[in-house]
Every structure is written in C-alpha cells, then in structure tokens.
Design a protein around this motif. Structure first.
Motif, PDB file in Angstrom:
ATOM      1  N   GLN A 149       0.908  -0.960   0.014  1.00  0.00           N
ATOM      2  CA  GLN A 149      -0.068  -0.109   0.088  1.00  0.00           C
ATOM      3  C   GLN A 149       1.056   1.255  -0.042  1.00  0.00           C
ATOM      4  O   GLN A 149       2.134   1.205   0.466  1.00  0.00           O
ATOM      5  CB  GLN A 149      -0.932   0.078   1.266  1.00  0.00           C
ATOM      6  CG  GLN A 149      -1.758  -1.052   1.358  1.00  0.00           C
ATOM      7  CD  GLN A 149      -2.800  -1.160   2.685  1.00  0.00           C
ATOM      8  OE1 GLN A 149      -2.764  -0.186   3.261  1.00  0.00           O
ATOM      9  NE2 GLN A 149      -3.256  -2.160   2.826  1.00  0.00           N
ATOM     10  N   TYR A 176       0.928   5.686   0.974  1.00  0.00           N
ATOM     11  CA  TYR A 176       0.349   6.508   1.695  1.00  0.00           C
ATOM     12  C   TYR A 176       0.971   7.862   1.391  1.00  0.00           C
ATOM     13  O   TYR A 176       2.276   7.887   1.130  1.00  0.00           O
ATOM     14  CB  TYR A 176       0.411   6.303   3.230  1.00  0.00           C
ATOM     15  CG  TYR A 176      -0.473   5.316   3.526  1.00  0.00           C
ATOM     16  CD1 TYR A 176      -0.028   3.827   3.485  1.00  0.00           C
ATOM     17  CD2 TYR A 176      -1.657   5.596   4.294  1.00  0.00           C
ATOM     18  CE1 TYR A 176      -0.769   2.648   3.617  1.00  0.00           C
ATOM     19  CE2 TYR A 176      -2.586   4.393   4.460  1.00  0.00           C
ATOM     20  CZ  TYR A 176      -2.348   2.880   4.317  1.00  0.00           C
ATOM     21  OH  TYR A 176      -2.942   1.837   4.636  1.00  0.00           O
ATOM     22  N   PHE A 185      -4.304   7.165   2.643  1.00  0.00           N
ATOM     23  CA  PHE A 185      -4.197   6.007   1.815  1.00  0.00           C
ATOM     24  C   PHE A 185      -4.383   6.413   0.410  1.00  0.00           C
ATOM     25  O   PHE A 185      -5.290   7.156   0.051  1.00  0.00           O
ATOM     26  CB  PHE A 185      -5.394   5.047   2.219  1.00  0.00           C
ATOM     27  CG  PHE A 185      -5.348   3.758   1.252  1.00  0.00           C
ATOM     28  CD1 PHE A 185      -6.626   3.852   0.273  1.00  0.00           C
ATOM     29  CD2 PHE A 185      -4.491   2.854   1.060  1.00  0.00           C
ATOM     30  CE1 PHE A 185      -6.625   2.675  -0.669  1.00  0.00           C
ATOM     31  CE2 PHE A 185      -4.649   1.789   0.394  1.00  0.00           C
ATOM     32  CZ  PHE A 185      -5.428   1.587  -0.545  1.00  0.00           C
ATOM     33  N   GLN A 228      -3.655   0.524  -3.293  1.00  0.00           N
ATOM     34  CA  GLN A 228      -3.090  -0.880  -2.911  1.00  0.00           C
ATOM     35  C   GLN A 228      -2.874  -1.655  -4.109  1.00  0.00           C
ATOM     36  O   GLN A 228      -3.615  -1.759  -5.018  1.00  0.00           O
ATOM     37  CB  GLN A 228      -4.088  -1.649  -2.003  1.00  0.00           C
ATOM     38  CG  GLN A 228      -3.636  -3.096  -1.615  1.00  0.00           C
ATOM     39  CD  GLN A 228      -4.750  -3.797  -0.754  1.00  0.00           C
ATOM     40  OE1 GLN A 228      -4.616  -3.551   0.561  1.00  0.00           O
ATOM     41  NE2 GLN A 228      -5.533  -4.777  -1.093  1.00  0.00           N
ATOM     42  N   PHE A 238       4.873   7.005   1.954  1.00  0.00           N
ATOM     43  CA  PHE A 238       5.138   5.847   2.485  1.00  0.00           C
ATOM     44  C   PHE A 238       4.560   4.717   1.782  1.00  0.00           C
ATOM     45  O   PHE A 238       3.275   4.692   1.517  1.00  0.00           O
ATOM     46  CB  PHE A 238       4.562   5.704   3.893  1.00  0.00           C
ATOM     47  CG  PHE A 238       5.191   6.932   5.084  1.00  0.00           C
ATOM     48  CD1 PHE A 238       4.423   7.987   5.230  1.00  0.00           C
ATOM     49  CD2 PHE A 238       6.350   6.484   5.749  1.00  0.00           C
ATOM     50  CE1 PHE A 238       5.202   8.878   6.151  1.00  0.00           C
ATOM     51  CE2 PHE A 238       6.728   7.184   6.552  1.00  0.00           C
ATOM     52  CZ  PHE A 238       6.127   8.614   6.776  1.00  0.00           C
ATOM     53  N   LEU A 273       0.277  -3.880   9.343  1.00  0.00           N
ATOM     54  CA  LEU A 273       0.909  -3.335   8.254  1.00  0.00           C
ATOM     55  C   LEU A 273       2.163  -2.693   8.640  1.00  0.00           C
ATOM     56  O   LEU A 273       2.290  -2.320   9.995  1.00  0.00           O
ATOM     57  CB  LEU A 273       0.391  -1.980   7.395  1.00  0.00           C
ATOM     58  CG  LEU A 273      -0.594  -2.227   6.524  1.00  0.00           C
ATOM     59  CD1 LEU A 273      -1.115  -1.065   5.828  1.00  0.00           C
ATOM     60  CD2 LEU A 273      -0.477  -3.144   5.623  1.00  0.00           C
ATOM     61  N   PHE A 329       5.153  -0.134   8.151  1.00  0.00           N
ATOM     62  CA  PHE A 329       5.352   1.026   6.915  1.00  0.00           C
ATOM     63  C   PHE A 329       6.908   1.128   6.753  1.00  0.00           C
ATOM     64  O   PHE A 329       7.728   0.742   7.595  1.00  0.00           O
ATOM     65  CB  PHE A 329       4.625   2.143   7.706  1.00  0.00           C
ATOM     66  CG  PHE A 329       3.433   2.378   7.700  1.00  0.00           C
ATOM     67  CD1 PHE A 329       2.368   1.750   8.466  1.00  0.00           C
ATOM     68  CD2 PHE A 329       2.840   3.167   6.798  1.00  0.00           C
ATOM     69  CE1 PHE A 329       1.222   1.754   8.310  1.00  0.00           C
ATOM     70  CE2 PHE A 329       1.520   3.469   6.720  1.00  0.00           C
ATOM     71  CZ  PHE A 329       0.686   2.624   7.497  1.00  0.00           C
TER      72      PHE A 329
END
Lengths: 109, 109
Positions: A33, A35, A45, A48, A88, A97, A99
């Motif tokens: 994902q 961000y 977000f 994905q 990120f 998750l 990061f």
C-alpha cells in the motif's frame, strides 16, 4: 522481523520534474500500500497493489509492484507543488502493516 | 462513511505524569484498530493493535498500554510519561487501506 526500506530518504525537485521513490521489503509481501502525508498532517491512503508485476495509475502517479513481490515504486510525472509531502509504502498481512521509512518530497516552484 | 476521532490535537505533559489518549470510530462495527507513533521526521511505528473488544496485541514493549473497552473505542495510556514518549500518535482503522485519525502531538517536558 519484517523491514521495509525506502529510498531516497529525501528529494528536492523543481516543479515539472519527475520523481520516483523505491520501496524494498526483506520478505515477500501479500500486498503493498502507498500513503501520502502532507506536512503537519496524517497519512492518507493512496492505493493498494496485490498482484505480482501489477501497475496502477492515478493521474500523474504510477505505482508498480515487483515481480517477486518484494519491492515497489511510486513515480510522479511532472511534479506540482501540491505533491509536497512524505510518501510511505506499507506491506504485510490483513491484521497489521509494516510501514516503510518514507521519502520526503519537496517541490520548488 | 468511516471516520476516526482523536483528541486532543496537541498535548504538553510533564515527565512522570499520566497519559490517556482516546480514539473513537464511527460508521463501522468490529473494526481492527491500531495505535502508531511517529517521531519527528521519522516513519510510523506500530505500538498496539486490536481485533476486538478486550483484545490487544503489543508490538513494542515500552512505557505504554492500550485498552479497548468498547467496539469503537481504543485508548492509549501511560502511568508515567518519559521524555522519549514524545511524538505524533495516530489511531487507525483497517478497511482496504488504513484510515488514520488526525493525530495527537505529544510533547513531554
């Protein structure tokens, strides 16, 4: 434990230049994902990716998931001042998750 | 739509004082909830996550604790704050990408 590294840590570009950040995981990821966190704000977000080799586009942003599902990239074409922030990546299972370390982008007009 | 409420936005606390940060969620039931901490200019560190009432998983042993007394409430606490507890605390829920609250900037002095 799982580690997710991003490079570069920081990049300063002129408006109109392209930008790419790379994300590398120590383990195979089920998904990745991305961000964006504006200065002083919270992460938001973006997208994905799930499939090996997957490429997705959002206007000037192109996201790619590596064939081995251990790396990913985000490319911004013709940056604008509104692209400023920290990007990120994050990978892992459904419950939690991990990061990445983030890439801070500064765009000068 | 799902929303996360976090308060306060900023907090200055003396060393040794207690802490209680609350996160509440609207628009969903039985969410996975998370507490992250972000040091200045750094990445996101997962502190705790919860998959249901009374269920807490701790990722990093430290001076903090978490509780989930209700389905849509997640609380981060400390009995005695340390200088190293300073940071940006973010609550998040998981629904095809994480949705973050606006965060609490904690400065321990």
């Amino acid at each position: 434990g799982q580690q997710v590294m991003q490079i570069p840590q920081y990049q300063h570009v002129q408006e109109g230049e392209d930008f790419t950040t790379y994300c590398n995981s120590s383990t195979t990821l089920s998904n990745i994902q991305w961000y964006k966190q504006r200065p002083g704000g919270h992460p938001v977000f973006l997208i994905q990716l799930v499939k090996s080799g997957e490429v997705k586009k959002q206007k000037r942003l192109t996201f790619q998931f590596g064939e081995a599902k251990k790396n990913s990239s985000l490319h911004i074409t013709a940056t604008q001042t509104t692209d400023v922030g920290t990007y990120f990546c994050a990978g892992g299972g459904f419950q939690k998750l991990v990061f990445g370390t983030g890439t801070r982008l500064l765009v000068s007009p | 739509s799902q929303t996360i409420h976090q308060w306060p936005a900023t907090l200055v606390q003396p060393v040794g004082s207690p802490l209680s940060l609350e996160c509440t969620v609207e628009g969903t039931s039985n969410p996975n909830l998370y507490w992250y901490r972000q040091a200045a200019g750094r990445g996101l560190q997962l502190l705790f996550y919860s998959i249901g009432i009374g269920q807490i998983s701790s990722e990093v042993p430290q001076n903090l604790s978490a509780s989930r007394p209700q389905d849509r409430q997640f609380i981060l606490s400390s009995k005695k704050l340390l200088l190293s507890d300073s940071g940006f605390y973010l609550c998040a829920l998981n629904n095809y990408g994480y949705t973050f609250g606006s965060g609490t900037r904690l400065t321990v002095v």
